[in-house]
Write a protein that holds these residues in place. Structure first.
Motif, PDB file in Angstrom:
ATOM      1  N   GLN A  12      -1.773   5.283   5.274  1.00  0.00           N
ATOM      2  CA  GLN A  12      -0.657   4.780   6.080  1.00  0.00           C
ATOM      3  C   GLN A  12      -0.990   4.766   7.568  1.00  0.00           C
ATOM      4  O   GLN A  12      -0.128   4.478   8.397  1.00  0.00           O
ATOM      5  CB  GLN A  12       0.608   5.612   5.819  1.00  0.00           C
ATOM      6  N   ARG A  17      -2.935  -0.151   7.835  1.00  0.00           N
ATOM      7  CA  ARG A  17      -1.819  -1.093   7.756  1.00  0.00           C
ATOM      8  C   ARG A  17      -2.196  -2.447   8.360  1.00  0.00           C
ATOM      9  O   ARG A  17      -1.793  -3.492   7.841  1.00  0.00           O
ATOM     10  CB  ARG A  17      -0.599  -0.485   8.442  1.00  0.00           C
ATOM     11  N   GLU A  22       0.025  -5.657   7.168  1.00  0.00           N
ATOM     12  CA  GLU A  22       1.387  -5.185   7.379  1.00  0.00           C
ATOM     13  C   GLU A  22       1.764  -5.158   8.855  1.00  0.00           C
ATOM     14  O   GLU A  22       2.936  -5.245   9.199  1.00  0.00           O
ATOM     15  CB  GLU A  22       1.559  -3.774   6.796  1.00  0.00           C
TER      16      GLU A  22
END
Length: 125
Positions: A12, A17, A22
């Motif tokens: 994460q 990411r 993302e």
């Protein structure tokens, strides 16, 4: 906050990411082995981060556990980006911060390419 490079990889973290799409980035280069993008808080006129694709916390982790093809591809990507940005001449700085004493802030191996101005001495004596 500096990180402990001996901790397990956290998928994460911001670079993981970004690699998954993302979080957007201002991409400079991408291939099967690496992604390069402009730093959001540049320290020099040219400040690009190059991130290997894969979950590696530090240079130590990467050099010990990544497959040879990924290591070679990452190193080649760094060189490609430097050439693409016309940094080879007059020169540039390549920096990887590792661990707490090294000032690493994101627990994903990455290198900084700095250029576009004279950079002076690396560490003042």
């Amino acid at each position: 906050m500096p990180i402990d490079p001996t901790l397990p990889y956290d998928d994460q973290n911001i670079f993981a990411r970004i690699l998954r799409g993302e979080i957007p980035c201002n991409k400079v280069y991408e291939d099967d082995h690496a992604l390069a993008f402009h730093d959001i808080a540049p320290q020099t006129p040219v400040h690009v981060l190059v991130v290997p694709k894969g979950g590696y916390v530090s240079w130590d982790d990467f050099s010990a556990h990544a497959p040879a093809e990924l290591i070679a591809g990452f190193v080649r990507a760094v060189g490609t980006v430097a050439r693409q940005l016309d940094l080879v001449e007059p020169g540039y700085r390549l920096l990887a911060n590792i661990g707490g004493d090294g000032g690493q802030e994101v627990a994903h191996l990455h290198v900084h390419l700095f250029g576009g101005m004279p950079l002076g001495r690396m560490i003042a004596a």
